[in-house]
Design a protein around this motif. Structure first.
Motif, PDB file in Angstrom:
ATOM      1  N   PRO A  64       0.836  -1.212   0.000  1.00 42.92           N
ATOM      2  CA  PRO A  64       0.000   0.000   0.000  1.00 42.92           C
ATOM      3  C   PRO A  64       0.868   1.258   0.000  1.00 42.92           C
ATOM      4  CG  PRO A  64      -0.819  -1.600   1.592  1.00 42.92           C
ATOM      5  CD  PRO A  64       0.510  -2.103   1.127  1.00 42.92           C
ATOM      6  N   GLU A  65       0.492   2.224  -0.815  1.00 40.98           N
ATOM      7  CA  GLU A  65       1.315   3.423  -0.992  1.00 40.98           C
ATOM      8  C   GLU A  65       1.537   4.168   0.313  1.00 40.98           C
ATOM      9  OE1 GLU A  65       3.834   5.470  -3.272  1.00 40.98           O
ATOM     10  OE2 GLU A  65       2.588   3.812  -4.033  1.00 40.98           O
ATOM     11  N   VAL A  66       0.528   4.171   1.196  1.00 46.99           N
ATOM     12  CA  VAL A  66       0.633   4.987   2.412  1.00 46.99           C
ATOM     13  C   VAL A  66       1.669   4.454   3.408  1.00 46.99           C
ATOM     14  CG1 VAL A  66      -1.691   5.922   2.273  1.00 46.99           C
ATOM     15  CG2 VAL A  66      -1.313   3.766   3.491  1.00 46.99           C
ATOM     16  N   VAL A  67       2.074   3.197   3.261  1.00 46.16           N
ATOM     17  CA  VAL A  67       3.093   2.651   4.175  1.00 46.16           C
ATOM     18  C   VAL A  67       4.412   2.358   3.472  1.00 46.16           C
ATOM     19  CG1 VAL A  67       1.453   1.678   5.832  1.00 46.16           C
ATOM     20  CG2 VAL A  67       2.175   0.308   3.863  1.00 46.16           C
ATOM     21  N   LYS A  68       4.466   2.566   2.169  1.00 48.85           N
ATOM     22  CA  LYS A  68       5.686   2.278   1.414  1.00 48.85           C
ATOM     23  C   LYS A  68       6.838   3.132   1.937  1.00 48.85           C
ATOM     24  CE  LYS A  68       5.156   1.095  -2.836  1.00 48.85           C
ATOM     25  NZ  LYS A  68       4.893   1.080  -4.293  1.00 48.85           N
ATOM     26  N   ASP A  69       7.946   2.494   2.225  1.00 47.47           N
ATOM     27  CA  ASP A  69       9.157   3.121   2.766  1.00 47.47           C
ATOM     28  C   ASP A  69       9.005   3.599   4.210  1.00 47.47           C
ATOM     29  OD1 ASP A  69      10.475   2.764   0.313  1.00 47.47           O
ATOM     30  OD2 ASP A  69       9.737   4.674  -0.448  1.00 47.47           O
ATOM     31  N   HIS A  70       7.813   3.469   4.802  1.00 46.30           N
ATOM     32  CA  HIS A  70       7.597   3.846   6.199  1.00 46.30           C
ATOM     33  C   HIS A  70       7.661   2.630   7.125  1.00 46.30           C
ATOM     34  CE1 HIS A  70       6.733   7.704   4.703  1.00 46.30           C
ATOM     35  NE2 HIS A  70       5.442   7.603   4.555  1.00 46.30           N
ATOM     36  N   VAL A  71       7.085   1.519   6.664  1.00 42.45           N
ATOM     37  CA  VAL A  71       7.057   0.280   7.450  1.00 42.45           C
ATOM     38  C   VAL A  71       7.765  -0.798   6.642  1.00 42.45           C
ATOM     39  CG1 VAL A  71       5.616  -1.428   8.614  1.00 42.45           C
ATOM     40  CG2 VAL A  71       4.854   0.956   8.488  1.00 42.45           C
ATOM     41  N   ALA A  72       8.724  -1.480   7.247  1.00 40.32           N
ATOM     42  CA  ALA A  72       9.523  -2.480   6.533  1.00 40.32           C
ATOM     43  C   ALA A  72       8.644  -3.626   6.041  1.00 40.32           C
ATOM     44  CB  ALA A  72      10.631  -3.014   7.430  1.00 40.32           C
TER      45      ALA A  72
ATOM     46  N   SER B 269      16.031  -0.644  12.078  1.00 40.64           N
ATOM     47  CA  SER B 269      14.983  -1.618  12.412  1.00 40.64           C
ATOM     48  C   SER B 269      14.928  -1.881  13.911  1.00 40.64           C
ATOM     49  CB  SER B 269      15.214  -2.930  11.654  1.00 40.64           C
ATOM     50  OG  SER B 269      14.791  -2.810  10.315  1.00 40.64           O
ATOM     51  N   PHE B 270      16.091  -1.930  14.547  1.00 38.57           N
ATOM     52  CA  PHE B 270      16.132  -2.103  16.004  1.00 38.57           C
ATOM     53  C   PHE B 270      15.612  -0.853  16.705  1.00 38.57           C
ATOM     54  CE2 PHE B 270      18.514  -1.211  19.936  1.00 38.57           C
ATOM     55  CZ  PHE B 270      18.120  -2.284  20.713  1.00 38.57           C
ATOM     56  N   LEU B 271      16.084   0.304  16.299  1.00 35.31           N
ATOM     57  CA  LEU B 271      15.771   1.545  17.002  1.00 35.31           C
ATOM     58  C   LEU B 271      14.323   1.978  16.844  1.00 35.31           C
ATOM     59  CD1 LEU B 271      19.051   3.502  16.208  1.00 35.31           C
ATOM     60  CD2 LEU B 271      18.329   2.642  18.444  1.00 35.31           C
ATOM     61  N   THR B 272      13.645   1.505  15.801  1.00 30.79           N
ATOM     62  CA  THR B 272      12.237   1.872  15.606  1.00 30.79           C
ATOM     63  C   THR B 272      11.267   0.792  16.062  1.00 30.79           C
ATOM     64  OG1 THR B 272      12.346   1.078  13.311  1.00 30.79           O
ATOM     65  CG2 THR B 272      12.690   3.437  13.679  1.00 30.79           C
TER      66      THR B 272
ATOM     67  N   CYS C  86      11.738   6.202   7.568  1.00 34.53           N
ATOM     68  CA  CYS C  86      11.419   4.990   8.327  1.00 34.53           C
ATOM     69  C   CYS C  86      10.646   5.315   9.608  1.00 34.53           C
ATOM     70  CB  CYS C  86      12.696   4.242   8.695  1.00 34.53           C
ATOM     71  SG  CYS C  86      13.672   3.708   7.270  1.00 34.53           S
ATOM     72  N   ILE C  87       9.555   4.596   9.811  1.00 34.51           N
ATOM     73  CA  ILE C  87       8.764   4.700  11.038  1.00 34.51           C
ATOM     74  C   ILE C  87       8.859   3.400  11.835  1.00 34.51           C
ATOM     75  CG2 ILE C  87       6.414   4.906  11.973  1.00 34.51           C
ATOM     76  CD1 ILE C  87       5.812   6.842   9.676  1.00 34.51           C
ATOM     77  N   TYR C  88       8.770   2.267  11.158  1.00 37.88           N
ATOM     78  CA  TYR C  88       8.819   0.960  11.836  1.00 37.88           C
ATOM     79  C   TYR C  88       9.612   0.019  10.940  1.00 37.88           C
ATOM     80  CZ  TYR C  88       7.051  -3.018  14.615  1.00 37.88           C
ATOM     81  OH  TYR C  88       6.937  -4.131  15.427  1.00 37.88           O
ATOM     82  N   GLY C  89      10.874  -0.188  11.290  1.00 37.07           N
ATOM     83  CA  GLY C  89      11.722  -1.049  10.475  1.00 37.07           C
ATOM     84  C   GLY C  89      12.395  -0.289   9.341  1.00 37.07           C
ATOM     85  N   CYS C  90      13.258  -0.980   8.605  1.00 39.61           N
ATOM     86  CA  CYS C  90      14.035  -0.366   7.522  1.00 39.61           C
ATOM     87  C   CYS C  90      14.374  -1.434   6.488  1.00 39.61           C
ATOM     88  CB  CYS C  90      15.304   0.261   8.077  1.00 39.61           C
ATOM     89  SG  CYS C  90      16.413   0.956   6.833  1.00 39.61           S
TER      90      CYS C  90
ATOM     91  N   VAL D  64       6.792   8.215  14.961  1.00 42.01           N
ATOM     92  CA  VAL D  64       6.143   9.118  14.017  1.00 42.01           C
ATOM     93  C   VAL D  64       6.608  10.553  14.221  1.00 42.01           C
ATOM     94  CG1 VAL D  64       3.925  10.195  13.424  1.00 42.01           C
ATOM     95  CG2 VAL D  64       4.115   7.705  13.548  1.00 42.01           C
ATOM     96  N   LEU D  65       6.718  10.981  15.474  1.00 42.37           N
ATOM     97  CA  LEU D  65       7.229  12.329  15.736  1.00 42.37           C
ATOM     98  C   LEU D  65       8.645  12.482  15.181  1.00 42.37           C
ATOM     99  CD1 LEU D  65       5.910  12.848  19.372  1.00 42.37           C
ATOM    100  CD2 LEU D  65       5.221  14.157  17.347  1.00 42.37           C
ATOM    101  N   CYS D  66       9.446  11.454  15.317  1.00 39.77           N
ATOM    102  CA  CYS D  66      10.794  11.469  14.756  1.00 39.77           C
ATOM    103  C   CYS D  66      10.723  11.619  13.236  1.00 39.77           C
ATOM    104  CB  CYS D  66      11.523  10.189  15.149  1.00 39.77           C
ATOM    105  SG  CYS D  66      13.237  10.102  14.587  1.00 39.77           S
ATOM    106  N   TYR D  67       9.812  10.867  12.618  1.00 36.89           N
ATOM    107  CA  TYR D  67       9.618  10.979  11.163  1.00 36.89           C
ATOM    108  C   TYR D  67       9.203  12.392  10.775  1.00 36.89           C
ATOM    109  CZ  TYR D  67       7.018  10.812   6.793  1.00 36.89           C
ATOM    110  OH  TYR D  67       6.541  11.099   5.535  1.00 36.89           O
ATOM    111  N   MET D  68       8.279  12.983  11.532  1.00 37.42           N
ATOM    112  CA  MET D  68       7.816  14.338  11.214  1.00 37.42           C
ATOM    113  C   MET D  68       8.946  15.345  11.377  1.00 37.42           C
ATOM    114  SD  MET D  68       3.941  14.513  12.766  1.00 37.42           S
ATOM    115  CE  MET D  68       2.582  13.719  11.880  1.00 37.42           C
ATOM    116  N   ARG D  69       9.804  15.152  12.348  1.00 40.80           N
ATOM    117  CA  ARG D  69      10.964  16.027  12.520  1.00 40.80           C
ATOM    118  C   ARG D  69      11.896  15.923  11.309  1.00 40.80           C
ATOM    119  NH1 ARG D  69      15.595  15.168  15.965  1.00 40.80           N
ATOM    120  NH2 ARG D  69      15.408  12.996  15.365  1.00 40.80           N
ATOM    121  N   ASN D  70      12.145  14.674  10.878  1.00 36.15           N
ATOM    122  CA  ASN D  70      13.095  14.460   9.783  1.00 36.15           C
ATOM    123  C   ASN D  70      12.543  14.846   8.417  1.00 36.15           C
ATOM    124  OD1 ASN D  70      14.964  13.450  11.597  1.00 36.15           O
ATOM    125  ND2 ASN D  70      14.376  11.313  11.271  1.00 36.15           N
ATOM    126  N   ASN D  71      11.226  14.902   8.299  1.00 35.10           N
ATOM    127  CA  ASN D  71      10.577  15.220   7.019  1.00 35.10           C
ATOM    128  C   ASN D  71       9.612  16.391   7.211  1.00 35.10           C
ATOM    129  OD1 ASN D  71      11.338  12.627   5.241  1.00 35.10           O
ATOM    130  ND2 ASN D  71      10.823  11.937   7.296  1.00 35.10           N
TER     131      ASN D  71
END
Length: 342
Positions: free
Chosen positions: A81-89, A210-213, A232-236, A302-309
């Motif tokens: 699904p496009e909404v999770v592509k590259d966000h969730v491993a 992947s470990f850190l998320t 990355c939000i969950y995994g890599c 997610v907050l980390c993702y929002m900070r980075n993007n």
């Protein structure tokens, strides 16, 4: 007349497994040596690899075990699904270990019953394995381990590995038909954002995204590597995505049961708005590396993702998170607000 090992392999093929090999348990002896080698190369990984020691000698828990049956099942056929592509491993999106709605899970159960019906004592651990899975698969001839540490078959690295201990000493190895890594290729190492993958077959697991998320990264405001998480939000999947030996291996021809419906709830905004009941009932059972009480970890990621993007539409979400009842979420939000001057 087929031998018992031939019958097991034939059944595996009938159920759709890509590869099936069987090795005596003494063929696993090199796994402990590899763990020690990893720790020697990266001493700070010692505590992480301590949890893997149980896999180095399965006879301590299962003294009756004589052989290991190990199989691979590809998952690179599913639509992302496009909404999770590259966000969730992808391994987590298409995790069949405990999802009874998938045919792969049902095949796992059918395979185990078949071996029991053959009169074998059998044990597995569907979540975390009973042996070092990649090492067992390598010894059984199912594929090779590449410089990014993943097992590759003809389906690339997009395979789940399943293994059972059995109480019969038998052996039937697969024919390994996978080419070696291209000479001089270092794409996986060059692409690793946190430099967890620092040399061929070498990594610092506690620096891996992947470990850190997932089960790591419990104090992201104090984790400088968090600035390198990118999308990355969950995994890599970065080291696998850039690998030339994975080129063209993902096909996206089938829908994964329930994923299209669930994925719409896994946007960054919806995760921050997610309530505990929905998380416990719908999300946590699938992404089990975080417990039913750890929705807060998803929200921090997610907050980390929002900070980075960062973009302006994220501002309200970050500010509102400063008022969250969870201290960890408030801490992360306040850290980001200070950093971005929000």
């Amino acid at each position: 007349m087929n031998t018992i090992e031939q019958m097991i392999q034939k059944k595996a093929y009938e159920l759709g497994y890509e590869k099936c090999g069987i090795i005596p348990i003494n063929k696993l002896s090199g796994y402990k040596e590899k763990l020690e080698e990893r720790i020697k190369k990266v001493p700070e990984s010692a505590q992480f690899y301590q949890t893997q020691q149980r896999l180095a000698n399965p006879l301590e828990e299962y003294p009756w075990a004589k052989s290991v049956v190990v199989m691979t099942v590809p998952y690179g056929k599913y639509k992302i699904p496009e909404v999770v592509k590259d966000h969730v491993a992808k391994a987590y999106l298409f995790d069949v270990r405990i999802d009874a709605n998938t045919e792969e899970y049902q095949h796992n159960r059918a395979m185990e019953k078949y071996m029991q019906d053959l009169g074998l004592q059998v044990v597995t651990n569907q979540k975390f394995g009973v042996v070092g899975m990649r090492w067992a698969a390598l010894q059984a001839g199912l594929g090779i381990i590449r410089r990014n540490n993943f097992l590759y078959t003809q389906s690339g690295s997009w395979v789940h590995i399943e293994a059972w201990l059995i109480d019969r000493e038998i052996e039937l190895k697969e024919t390994m038909d996978v080419p070696q890594c291209p000479k001089g290729c270092n794409r996986c190492m060059s692409a690793c954002p946190t430099k967890s993958l620092s040399a061929p077959y070498t990594m610092t697991p506690t620096a891996c995204i992947s470990f850190l998320t997932t089960f790591g990264g419990r104090n992201l405001p104090q984790q400088p590597l968090s600035k390198n998480f990118g999308n990355c939000i969950y995994g890599c999947d970065i080291c696998q995505d850039v690998c030339p030996m994975n080129k063209g291996k993902w096909k996206e021809v089938e829908e994964f049961p329930g994923l299209a419906e669930l994925s719409s709830e896994l946007t960054p905004e919806n995760i921050l708005n997610m309530d505990e009941d929905f998380y416990r009932e719908k999300v946590q059972p699938k992404f089990f590396y975080l417990s039913p009480e750890e929705l807060w970890k998803w929200k921090i990621d997610v907050l980390c993702y929002m900070r980075n993007n960062y973009k302006e539409s994220y501002k309200t979400y970050i500010i509102n998170s400063s008022n969250n009842e969870n201290e960890k979420i408030r801490e992360m939000a306040d850290f980001i607000r200070k950093e971005l001057n929000l």
